[in-house]
Write an enzyme that holds these catalytic residues in place. Sequence first.
Site, short mmCIF file in Angstrom:
data_model
loop_
_atom_site.label_atom_id
_atom_site.label_comp_id
_atom_site.label_asym_id
_atom_site.label_seq_id
_atom_site.Cartn_x
_atom_site.Cartn_y
_atom_site.Cartn_z
N LYS A 45 0.82 -1.19 0.00
CA LYS A 45 0.00 0.00 0.00
C LYS A 45 0.87 1.26 0.00
O LYS A 45 0.43 2.34 -0.39
CB LYS A 45 -0.88 0.02 1.27
CG LYS A 45 -1.79 -1.17 1.41
CD LYS A 45 -2.51 -1.12 2.77
CE LYS A 45 -3.33 -2.37 2.98
NZ LYS A 45 -3.76 -2.45 4.40
N GLU A 101 7.98 2.10 -5.68
CA GLU A 101 7.96 1.74 -4.25
C GLU A 101 8.02 3.01 -3.40
O GLU A 101 8.43 4.07 -3.87
CB GLU A 101 9.20 0.89 -3.94
CG GLU A 101 8.91 -0.54 -3.55
CD GLU A 101 8.17 -0.70 -2.23
OE1 GLU A 101 7.27 0.09 -1.90
OE2 GLU A 101 8.50 -1.66 -1.53
N ASP A 102 7.65 2.87 -2.16
CA ASP A 102 7.74 4.01 -1.24
C ASP A 102 9.16 4.16 -0.69
O ASP A 102 9.73 5.23 -0.69
CB ASP A 102 6.72 3.88 -0.09
CG ASP A 102 6.74 2.52 0.61
OD1 ASP A 102 7.50 1.61 0.19
OD2 ASP A 102 5.99 2.34 1.58
N ASP A 105 14.45 -0.23 2.25
CA ASP A 105 15.01 -0.26 3.59
C ASP A 105 16.08 -1.36 3.60
O ASP A 105 17.19 -1.16 3.12
CB ASP A 105 13.85 -0.50 4.57
CG ASP A 105 14.25 -0.57 6.03
OD1 ASP A 105 15.36 -0.14 6.36
OD2 ASP A 105 13.45 -1.07 6.84
N LYS A 134 16.77 4.25 2.16
CA LYS A 134 17.46 4.15 3.46
C LYS A 134 18.69 3.29 3.25
O LYS A 134 18.68 2.11 3.57
CB LYS A 134 16.54 3.42 4.45
CG LYS A 134 15.97 4.23 5.58
CD LYS A 134 15.29 3.31 6.60
CE LYS A 134 13.99 3.89 7.09
NZ LYS A 134 13.29 3.02 8.04
N PHE A 155 12.19 5.73 11.58
CA PHE A 155 10.94 5.19 11.07
C PHE A 155 10.10 6.36 10.55
O PHE A 155 9.70 7.23 11.31
CB PHE A 155 10.18 4.39 12.13
CG PHE A 155 9.04 3.64 11.52
CD1 PHE A 155 9.27 2.49 10.77
CD2 PHE A 155 7.74 4.10 11.66
CE1 PHE A 155 8.21 1.82 10.18
CE2 PHE A 155 6.69 3.43 11.06
CZ PHE A 155 6.92 2.28 10.32
N ASP A 162 3.01 4.17 6.62
CA ASP A 162 2.09 4.10 7.75
C ASP A 162 2.79 3.76 9.06
O ASP A 162 3.88 3.20 9.09
CB ASP A 162 1.04 3.03 7.49
CG ASP A 162 1.63 1.63 7.60
OD1 ASP A 162 2.58 1.35 6.86
OD2 ASP A 162 1.15 0.84 8.43
N ARG A 168 -1.15 7.30 6.42
CA ARG A 168 -0.81 7.24 4.99
C ARG A 168 -1.32 8.46 4.25
O ARG A 168 -0.82 8.82 3.20
CB ARG A 168 -1.46 6.00 4.34
CG ARG A 168 -0.91 4.68 4.84
CD ARG A 168 -1.40 3.57 3.93
NE ARG A 168 -1.31 2.26 4.56
CZ ARG A 168 -0.22 1.49 4.56
NH1 ARG A 168 0.88 1.92 3.97
NH2 ARG A 168 -0.23 0.32 5.14
P1 IMP Z 1 12.63 -3.71 2.89
O1 IMP Z 1 12.18 -5.01 2.29
O2 IMP Z 1 13.27 -3.89 4.23
O3 IMP Z 1 13.49 -2.89 1.96
O4 IMP Z 1 11.34 -2.90 3.28
C1 IMP Z 1 10.60 -2.29 2.40
C2 IMP Z 1 9.19 -2.03 2.95
O5 IMP Z 1 9.15 -1.84 4.37
C3 IMP Z 1 8.72 -0.75 2.36
O6 IMP Z 1 8.05 -0.99 1.16
C4 IMP Z 1 7.83 -0.18 3.43
O7 IMP Z 1 6.51 -0.60 3.20
C5 IMP Z 1 8.34 -0.74 4.71
N1 IMP Z 1 9.17 0.28 5.43
C6 IMP Z 1 10.52 0.33 5.53
N2 IMP Z 1 10.94 1.40 6.21
C7 IMP Z 1 9.82 2.07 6.58
C8 IMP Z 1 9.58 3.30 7.31
O8 IMP Z 1 10.51 4.01 7.76
N3 IMP Z 1 8.28 3.65 7.47
C9 IMP Z 1 7.25 2.91 6.98
N4 IMP Z 1 7.42 1.78 6.28
C10 IMP Z 1 8.69 1.36 6.08
MG MG Z 2 6.37 -0.50 0.44
#
Ligand code: IMP
Ligand code: MG
Length: 183
Positions: A45, A101-102, A105, A134, A155, A162, A168
Amino acid sequence: MMQIKESDLKVLFSEKQIQNRIKELAKEMNAFYNGEEVYAVCVLKGAVMFATDLVKHLNMPLRMEFIRLSSYGSGTVSSGKVNAVDIKLPDLNNKNVLIIEDIVDKGLTAKFLMDFMECNFKTKSTKFCSLLDKKCTRIVDIEPDYYGFDVDDKFLIGYGLDFDGYFRNLTYIGYADKNLLEQ
Ligand code: IMP
Ligand code: MG
């Protein structure tokens, strides 16, 4: 949960900063695709706000798809595995695919999606675009092709991102003190 209020948030990127950066990204993309058709794949989302704002500035013939993944359980700690809630896609063979993507991380979601595309389609191109990057928390070797802003290990909340499903709808991206999140 929901112990934090909007007034607890500090602004990291204002609506204006976000919208200006989106226009810059779109300009780069318009130059890169040079009028070629694109399939934009929005990762729900979190990327909903970014994807809908970004595509308004793209000038090529464009179709949108929406897939839904989740990696966070509840709260702010990543489960470390990617859950494909809904990943039905049309035939993307020989298409230019732009994944939206948003935030990247740990990088697990981005890696999962790039691998998924490679295993399932022979696309013409696959590019990964994330509003936020990040870099400091990355555990797999992956970099978005396009990103809006480099961010620290906080965060972040708002504009699609969210906290326990809330916030959101904010027009900006903010953060709360760690002690508030961990209450
Ligand atoms: P990754 O797989 O660890 O790279 O995480 C990616 C997903 O984790 C993103 O698409 C977000 O939905 C969620 N996410 C990672 N960091 C944050 C944050 O700081 N705030 C909110 N959602 C996050
Ligand atoms: Mg995401």
